[in-house]
Design a protein around this motif. Structure first.
Motif, mmCIF file in Angstrom:
data_model
loop_
_atom_site.group_PDB
_atom_site.id
_atom_site.type_symbol
_atom_site.label_atom_id
_atom_site.label_comp_id
_atom_site.label_asym_id
_atom_site.label_seq_id
_atom_site.Cartn_x
_atom_site.Cartn_y
_atom_site.Cartn_z
ATOM 1 N N ILE A 86 0.887 -1.162 0.000
ATOM 2 C CA ILE A 86 0.000 0.000 0.000
ATOM 3 C C ILE A 86 0.920 1.206 0.000
ATOM 4 O O ILE A 86 1.518 1.557 1.024
ATOM 5 C CB ILE A 86 -0.930 0.006 1.229
ATOM 6 N N GLU A 87 1.072 1.800 -1.155
ATOM 7 C CA GLU A 87 2.089 2.834 -1.333
ATOM 8 C C GLU A 87 1.753 4.121 -0.601
ATOM 9 O O GLU A 87 2.622 4.782 -0.027
ATOM 10 C CB GLU A 87 2.280 3.109 -2.830
ATOM 11 N N ARG A 88 0.469 4.502 -0.607
ATOM 12 C CA ARG A 88 0.049 5.731 0.076
ATOM 13 C C ARG A 88 -1.107 5.390 1.029
ATOM 14 O O ARG A 88 -2.291 5.532 0.669
ATOM 15 C CB ARG A 88 -0.366 6.797 -0.946
ATOM 16 N N PRO A 89 -0.780 4.933 2.218
ATOM 17 C CA PRO A 89 -1.812 4.461 3.161
ATOM 18 C C PRO A 89 -2.894 5.492 3.469
ATOM 19 O O PRO A 89 -4.067 5.140 3.604
ATOM 20 C CB PRO A 89 -1.003 4.116 4.416
ATOM 21 N N LEU A 90 -2.511 6.765 3.583
ATOM 22 C CA LEU A 90 -3.492 7.782 3.964
ATOM 23 C C LEU A 90 -4.657 7.834 2.985
ATOM 24 O O LEU A 90 -5.820 7.956 3.392
ATOM 25 C CB LEU A 90 -2.828 9.156 4.052
ATOM 26 N N GLU A 91 -4.382 7.721 1.691
ATOM 27 C CA GLU A 91 -5.444 7.825 0.691
ATOM 28 C C GLU A 91 -6.470 6.711 0.866
ATOM 29 O O GLU A 91 -7.681 6.943 0.792
ATOM 30 C CB GLU A 91 -4.844 7.786 -0.712
ATOM 31 N N ILE A 92 -6.009 5.498 1.093
ATOM 32 C CA ILE A 92 -6.914 4.358 1.253
ATOM 33 C C ILE A 92 -7.629 4.421 2.602
ATOM 34 O O ILE A 92 -8.842 4.200 2.695
ATOM 35 C CB ILE A 92 -6.142 3.037 1.105
ATOM 36 N N ILE A 93 -6.887 4.742 3.649
ATOM 37 C CA ILE A 93 -7.485 4.818 4.981
ATOM 38 C C ILE A 93 -8.555 5.908 5.024
ATOM 39 O O ILE A 93 -9.613 5.737 5.648
ATOM 40 C CB ILE A 93 -6.400 5.061 6.042
ATOM 41 N N GLN A 94 -8.317 6.996 4.343
ATOM 42 C CA GLN A 94 -9.278 8.089 4.356
ATOM 43 C C GLN A 94 -10.608 7.665 3.741
ATOM 44 O O GLN A 94 -11.681 8.039 4.236
ATOM 45 C CB GLN A 94 -8.710 9.296 3.605
ATOM 46 N N ILE A 95 -10.568 6.878 2.684
ATOM 47 C CA ILE A 95 -11.793 6.373 2.071
ATOM 48 C C ILE A 95 -12.491 5.395 3.018
ATOM 49 O O ILE A 95 -13.723 5.401 3.158
ATOM 50 C CB ILE A 95 -11.499 5.692 0.716
ATOM 51 N N MET A 96 -11.712 4.546 3.682
ATOM 52 C CA MET A 96 -12.285 3.603 4.651
ATOM 53 C C MET A 96 -13.020 4.344 5.768
ATOM 54 O O MET A 96 -14.153 3.999 6.128
ATOM 55 C CB MET A 96 -11.185 2.737 5.261
ATOM 56 N N VAL A 97 -12.364 5.345 6.322
ATOM 57 C CA VAL A 97 -12.954 6.108 7.418
ATOM 58 C C VAL A 97 -14.161 6.900 6.921
ATOM 59 O O VAL A 97 -15.185 6.989 7.609
ATOM 60 C CB VAL A 97 -11.911 7.042 8.060
ATOM 61 N N ALA A 98 -14.066 7.466 5.717
ATOM 62 C CA ALA A 98 -15.169 8.243 5.161
ATOM 63 C C ALA A 98 -16.412 7.377 4.989
ATOM 64 O O ALA A 98 -17.529 7.790 5.309
ATOM 65 C CB ALA A 98 -14.761 8.854 3.820
ATOM 66 N N ARG A 99 -16.224 6.167 4.491
ATOM 67 C CA ARG A 99 -17.364 5.259 4.303
ATOM 68 C C ARG A 99 -17.982 4.871 5.640
ATOM 69 O O ARG A 99 -19.212 4.824 5.793
ATOM 70 C CB ARG A 99 -16.920 4.004 3.558
ATOM 71 N N THR A 100 -17.133 4.616 6.626
ATOM 72 C CA THR A 100 -17.621 4.239 7.948
ATOM 73 C C THR A 100 -18.385 5.398 8.591
ATOM 74 O O THR A 100 -19.475 5.214 9.152
ATOM 75 C CB THR A 100 -16.452 3.822 8.852
ATOM 76 N N MET A 101 -17.839 6.605 8.501
ATOM 77 C CA MET A 101 -18.511 7.760 9.080
ATOM 78 C C MET A 101 -19.797 8.089 8.333
ATOM 79 O O MET A 101 -20.785 8.519 8.941
ATOM 80 C CB MET A 101 -17.574 8.968 9.081
ATOM 81 N N ALA A 102 -19.832 7.876 7.037
ATOM 82 C CA ALA A 102 -21.055 8.107 6.272
ATOM 83 C C ALA A 102 -22.155 7.164 6.741
ATOM 84 O O ALA A 102 -23.326 7.550 6.835
ATOM 85 C CB ALA A 102 -20.795 7.919 4.778
ATOM 86 N N SER A 103 -21.785 5.931 7.051
ATOM 87 C CA SER A 103 -22.757 4.955 7.543
ATOM 88 C C SER A 103 -23.291 5.356 8.910
ATOM 89 O O SER A 103 -24.484 5.229 9.181
ATOM 90 C CB SER A 103 -22.114 3.567 7.608
ATOM 91 N N VAL A 104 -22.416 5.849 9.776
ATOM 92 C CA VAL A 104 -22.831 6.283 11.112
ATOM 93 C C VAL A 104 -23.681 7.543 11.036
ATOM 94 O O VAL A 104 -24.718 7.656 11.686
ATOM 95 C CB VAL A 104 -21.600 6.529 12.006
ATOM 96 N N LEU A 105 -23.254 8.499 10.228
ATOM 97 C CA LEU A 105 -23.923 9.795 10.189
ATOM 98 C C LEU A 105 -25.191 9.788 9.338
ATOM 99 O O LEU A 105 -26.187 10.426 9.692
ATOM 100 C CB LEU A 105 -22.969 10.873 9.656
#
Length: 532
Positions: A177-196
């Protein structure tokens, strides 16, 4: 010594830390004038550390080695001193006096944030009810709707992170995973979208993208150098009033939410007509709809604006912290197995407790049969899930998270502005209108508060101590302190611990793509994953 580098320094400075940056060039005459005019305050004079020969300000010495510079100033001048950094004079408060900065009513953090970022103009541009008298505000929304429901959101958080890891990593051997932040940000965004906003809206790629990039769009208004000039506050407010970049994201949320809300209203009306209870969806959107009058919302667009601000405040910060944890885990892979062992011990313990409790209820007649446990906390499918009950027991994971965040924090951070003259405990006075900035190094790397080897990364430093990662104190300032401590920290820490529990459970080997070239942890560098 272990230091860390930010995944996105300029963005972090503005959004999370709110510290003004930008190297200023000042003449010796100008510095002398400032020294004469501004250091003559009531009480004990605030000292100004010497400037190295050939330097016009303290910037060069500071950026060469922030820790060494701040330590020199503390040893030679005490806990409070003036410095000429980032193009301006800064009153730096260290060690035992830091607590006073957070607990003194007339030293205000929000004033500085607004001066630098124009956040009030931004919120007025997308929150229609923001200026209404009695409006509860974002902080109240978090306290009312997110914090009390974390346990209810737990299964959804785990489900989203499991899906994200399977989609982006899956079964693998040394997958880069060359740029972890980019992938992690999408993961967190999807999770927060589900919560919110709920699972159905969280499937909308436009919503995920808005949650992921809204923080960056907020920062673009400030420009690229972030120097605090005399006209910056005016132009920032003007931009937010006329060209607010967050408006487009509110429209995205509106487009996604409108049909969902209409369908929910239809189902609710139908339930009322049939005389049966309406099964209310579990998400913050529904909670805000149900409390529309209480929060004095204007319309659905107003609610979407509030949801966007919640995403703005959470997605980037949580993603940035998760990226930091990932980098530390890859830098110190020898700790993975201890975390895995603890995880298996706790899961086994919880499973056994649930089995015994189910058997007890069946034998007593309280529950008729096994099927009655379905969709309850004693449902067998939850026995080895990462529920709030399980995650709370992961004390080594909690210590690892807190230790990473202790090291991660910038050396100078969390500025406050004096609304009146404020006298500190040592007799020095912060003049009205002046800013103080906290010397985080003196707190997070001070032996008095942290114990032995405070500059070393020791992942189990807080095991067996009453120092959980969510607990703010004078020795842990990642989430601030006092009445303005971050109310979203409970969800953020829970997400981090759940996310990394899943990583530990599924991947036995996590290493850096390249060995670090310096002592600094290469935050955001490429990481290799191998499945268990």
């Amino acid at each position: 010594m272990v230091l860390s580098t930010s995944t996105d320094p300029s963005l972090s400075d503005i959004i999370r830390i709110a510290a003004p940056v930008g190297v200023g060039i000042a003449s010796v005459f100008y510095l002398a004038k400032l020294t004469r005019d501004r250091n003559a305050v009531k009480g004990v004079p605030i000292p100004i550390p010497s400037i190295r020969a050939g330097d016009a300000t303290h910037d060069t010495e500071y950026f060469e080695n922030p820790d060494a510079f701040l330590l020199r100033c503390e040893e030679e001048y005490g806990p409070v001193f003036n410095c000429y950094l980032f193009g301006r004079q800064m009153i730096i408060v260290s060690g035992p006096l830091v607590r006073e900065v957070f607990l003194t009513e007339h030293l205000n953090f929000q004033d500085v944030i607004n001066e630098i970022s124009g956040v009030q103009a931004m919120t007025k541009g997308i929150l229609k009810s923001h200026a209404k008298k009695g409006n509860k505000g974002i902080r109240q929304l978090v306290s009312d709707n997110i914090f009390p429901n974390i346990s209810r959101f737990a299964s959804r958080i785990e489900e989203n992170f499991r899906w994200a890891l399977e989609t982006n990593l899956g079964q693998c051997e040394n997958k880069l995973i060359e740029r972890p932040l980019e992938i992690i940000q999408i993961m967190v965004a999807r999770t927060m979208a589900s919560v919110l906003m709920g699972p159905e809206i969280a499937k909308d790629s436009d919503v995920i993208n808005s949650f992921a990039v809204c923080t960056a769009d907020f920062a673009t208004v400030l420009g690229k150098d972030y120097k605090l000039r005399w006209w910056q506050t005016f132009t920032t407010k003007a931009k937010y009033n006329t060209l607010n970049p967050l408006q487009k994201h509110v429209k995205v949320l509106m487009n996604a939410a409108t049909p969902v809300v209409l369908e929910r209203r239809r189902q609710e009306n139908e339930a009322v007509e049939k005389g049966i209870p309406y099964d209310r969806p579990l998400d913050v959107l529904q909670m805000l709809l149900d409390n529309f009058d209480r929060y004095q919302f204007v319309d659905l667009e107003d609610i979407c604006g509030h949801l966007l601000v919640l995403a703005l405040a959470s997605v980037h910060a949580t993603s940035d912290s998760a990226t930091t944890l990932c980098s530390y885990l890859a830098t110190f892979p020898e700790h993975i197995e201890r975390l895995y062992e603890e995880q298996q011990e706790v899961l086994g313990q919880v499973e056994k407790e649930h089995q015994e409790l189910r058997q007890k209820k069946l034998e007593s007649g309280e529950v008729a049969n096994e099927q009655d446990f379905e969709n309850t906390y004693l449902d067998p499918k939850n026995d080895r899930a990462f529920t709030t009950e399980t995650v709370k027991k992961l004390v080594h994971m909690d210590s690892f998270v807190r230790e990473c965040m202790r090291h991660k924090h910038e050396r100078l951070s969390l500025p406050h502005k004096a609304r009146t003259d404020v006298e500190l405990g040592n007799g020095m006075v912060i003049p009205k209108g002046k800013q103080v900035i906290v010397n985080i190094r003196s707190v997070h790397h001070g032996e008095t508060l942290q114990g032995e080897d405070p500059t070393e990364f020791r992942p189990w430093r807080f095991v067996g101590k009453s120092k959980a990662a969510i607990k703010v104190s004078s020795g842990f300032l990642t989430f601030g302190m006092g009445s303005h401590a971050c109310p979203g920290r409970f969800l953020a820490i829970y997400e981090l611990k759940t996310f990394f529990s899943l990583i530990i459970a599924n991947y036995s080997k996590i290493t850096l793509q390249e060995p670090p070239k310096t002592q600094a942890i290469p935050i955001g560098a490429g990481v290799l994953f191998t499945s268990r």
